[in-house]
Design a protein around this motif. Structure first.
Motif, PDB file in Angstrom:
ATOM      1  N   GLU A 104      -7.060  27.547  48.590  1.00 29.03           N
ATOM      2  CA  GLU A 104      -7.201  26.885  50.242  1.00 29.03           C
ATOM      3  C   GLU A 104      -8.218  25.776  50.177  1.00 29.03           C
ATOM      4  O   GLU A 104      -8.019  24.726  50.321  1.00 29.03           O
ATOM      5  CB  GLU A 104      -7.374  28.025  50.981  1.00 29.03           C
ATOM      6  CG  GLU A 104      -7.893  27.484  52.307  1.00 29.03           C
ATOM      7  CD  GLU A 104      -7.934  28.722  53.345  1.00 29.03           C
ATOM      8  OE1 GLU A 104      -6.931  29.318  53.712  1.00 29.03           O
ATOM      9  OE2 GLU A 104      -9.331  28.926  53.877  1.00 29.03           O
ATOM     10  N   GLY A 105      -9.396  26.365  49.621  1.00 32.51           N
ATOM     11  CA  GLY A 105     -10.525  25.268  49.769  1.00 32.51           C
ATOM     12  C   GLY A 105     -11.703  25.916  49.215  1.00 32.51           C
ATOM     13  O   GLY A 105     -11.764  27.509  49.102  1.00 32.51           O
ATOM     14  N   GLU A 110     -18.160  28.291  45.430  1.00 27.39           N
ATOM     15  CA  GLU A 110     -17.741  27.129  44.630  1.00 27.39           C
ATOM     16  C   GLU A 110     -18.363  25.788  44.997  1.00 27.39           C
ATOM     17  O   GLU A 110     -18.533  24.882  44.328  1.00 27.39           O
ATOM     18  CB  GLU A 110     -16.120  27.034  45.231  1.00 27.39           C
ATOM     19  CG  GLU A 110     -15.336  28.045  44.523  1.00 27.39           C
ATOM     20  CD  GLU A 110     -15.473  29.347  45.191  1.00 27.39           C
ATOM     21  OE1 GLU A 110     -16.056  29.558  46.536  1.00 27.39           O
ATOM     22  OE2 GLU A 110     -14.994  30.474  44.569  1.00 27.39           O
ATOM     23  N   PRO A 116     -13.686  25.482  41.074  1.00 28.74           N
ATOM     24  CA  PRO A 116     -12.786  26.306  41.831  1.00 28.74           C
ATOM     25  C   PRO A 116     -12.836  27.554  41.580  1.00 28.74           C
ATOM     26  O   PRO A 116     -13.156  27.846  40.382  1.00 28.74           O
ATOM     27  CB  PRO A 116     -11.549  25.574  41.759  1.00 28.74           C
ATOM     28  CG  PRO A 116     -11.653  25.143  40.470  1.00 28.74           C
ATOM     29  CD  PRO A 116     -12.856  24.608  40.173  1.00 28.74           C
ATOM     30  N   PHE A 117     -12.833  28.653  42.621  1.00 32.72           N
ATOM     31  CA  PHE A 117     -12.468  29.981  42.268  1.00 32.72           C
ATOM     32  C   PHE A 117     -13.537  30.671  41.323  1.00 32.72           C
ATOM     33  O   PHE A 117     -13.283  31.334  40.217  1.00 32.72           O
ATOM     34  CB  PHE A 117     -11.113  30.224  41.774  1.00 32.72           C
ATOM     35  CG  PHE A 117     -10.106  30.344  42.884  1.00 32.72           C
ATOM     36  CD1 PHE A 117     -10.060  31.522  43.541  1.00 32.72           C
ATOM     37  CD2 PHE A 117      -9.470  29.240  43.066  1.00 32.72           C
ATOM     38  CE1 PHE A 117      -9.273  31.468  44.643  1.00 32.72           C
ATOM     39  CE2 PHE A 117      -8.425  29.294  44.197  1.00 32.72           C
ATOM     40  CZ  PHE A 117      -8.308  30.581  44.966  1.00 32.72           C
ATOM     41  N   ASN A 143      -7.297  23.412  44.725  1.00 27.36           N
ATOM     42  CA  ASN A 143      -7.338  23.720  46.182  1.00 27.36           C
ATOM     43  C   ASN A 143      -6.823  22.545  46.872  1.00 27.36           C
ATOM     44  O   ASN A 143      -6.834  21.464  46.554  1.00 27.36           O
ATOM     45  CB  ASN A 143      -8.890  23.946  46.609  1.00 27.36           C
ATOM     46  CG  ASN A 143      -9.219  25.148  46.222  1.00 27.36           C
ATOM     47  OD1 ASN A 143      -8.806  26.390  46.411  1.00 27.36           O
ATOM     48  ND2 ASN A 143     -10.660  24.996  45.526  1.00 27.36           N
ATOM     49  N   HIS A 221      -3.406  35.312  48.528  1.00 25.41           N
ATOM     50  CA  HIS A 221      -4.533  34.711  48.016  1.00 25.41           C
ATOM     51  C   HIS A 221      -5.350  36.154  47.650  1.00 25.41           C
ATOM     52  O   HIS A 221      -5.370  37.141  48.228  1.00 25.41           O
ATOM     53  CB  HIS A 221      -5.331  34.090  49.313  1.00 25.41           C
ATOM     54  CG  HIS A 221      -6.639  33.394  49.047  1.00 25.41           C
ATOM     55  ND1 HIS A 221      -7.639  33.996  48.436  1.00 25.41           N
ATOM     56  CD2 HIS A 221      -6.786  31.884  48.913  1.00 25.41           C
ATOM     57  CE1 HIS A 221      -8.590  32.810  48.288  1.00 25.41           C
ATOM     58  NE2 HIS A 221      -8.046  31.664  48.406  1.00 25.41           N
TER      59      HIS A 221
END
Ligand code: URA
Length: 255
Positions: A104-105, A110, A116-117, A143, A221
């Protein structure tokens, strides 16, 4: 590791009655028993025509590799998320990955490190990837939005659409064989499917990016999995990821 590994059903074939969009007529399903499942039709992304404070669509299209694209986009102020970020979270991984994850974002972790992640959800994503017999750096992770929404709220449709051209170019450059969408937001914003994730997870979709159509496997998610840490949810994610892995492990006419 947190996933429930069970003999996953051979890939979840998607009968027309379980899909919201009709199967494409451009790619007839093969009758070979080990063949890939048929996919429904894809929607087309139309970039905003009045971008402000961000690279033009031409500059994005001109990026010939991911590093160029990152340089072109990392100063973006096209939406209200830009001024609030600590770091632009472009995405990372193998530039030739066959398996791409789209979340998603960025969250707080992050936003701080620019990757990311990397928080708790990222730890679980890493375990999911390892359960597939892969390493994180064999995949690509991105994302929908590259800047953290305040209080980790869901990005608005405007924010997502302002950023989506970057993700499209990323996908064009990477040319993954399969995209796994994590949660409802990437499924809605990238693939154009707004049905509840609980209903549609595990059902093959497709997205048109440039002149390619790419199979999409929607799943939960990882943050949702952490909140709903039940055997049912973990088994569902495992089945979805196995279906995506099976897809890339089988040769197909799309390759
Ligand atoms: N959640 C996401 O959707 N993306 C991240 O990068 C981290 C958490």
């Amino acid at each position: 590791m947190g996933l429930v590994r069970e003999p996953a059903p051979a890939v979840q074939a998607t009968p027309p009655s379980r899909t919201s969009t009709p199967p494409s007529t451009t790619r007839p399903p093969s009758t070979h028993p080990a063949s890939r499942p048929a996919l429904p039709a894809a929607v087309t992304y139309v970039p905003p025509t009045d971008p402000v404070g961000c690279p033009t669509a031409g500059a994005v299209a001109a990026a010939q590799n991911l590093a160029d694209l990152q340089r072109a986009t990392e100063g973006c102020l096209a939406c209200p998320l830009g001024p609030g970020r600590l770091k632009f979270v472009f995405g990372e991984g193998n530039p030739q990955a066959r398996l791409m994850f789209v979340g998603e974002g960025p969250g707080r972790d992050e936003d701080q490190v620019g990757r990311p992640f990397v928080g708790k959800a990222g730890e679980l994503l890493d375990k999911m990837i390892a359960a597939l017999g892969m390493q994180r750096d064999q995949t690509y992770i991105a994302n929908v939005v590259k800047c953290r929404p305040p209080d980790n709220r869901t990005p608005t449709a405007e924010e997502a659409q302002a950023c989506l051209g970057y993700l499209h170019r990323q996908i064009e450059l990477i040319q993954p064989a399969v995209i796994v969408t994590l949660g409802a937001t990437p499924l809605r914003e990238l693939v154009g499917v707004s049905e509840g994730i609980t209903r549609v997870r595990g059902q093959w979709k497709r997205v048109k990016v440039g002149d390619r159509e790419i199979p999409v496997m929607p799943t939960f998610h990882p943050a949702y999995v952490l909140r709903q840490y039940t055997q049912e949810v973990r088994r569902a994610v495992w089945e979805d990821l196995k279906a995506a892995k099976d897809w890339i492990d089988r040769p197909g006419p799309e390759d």
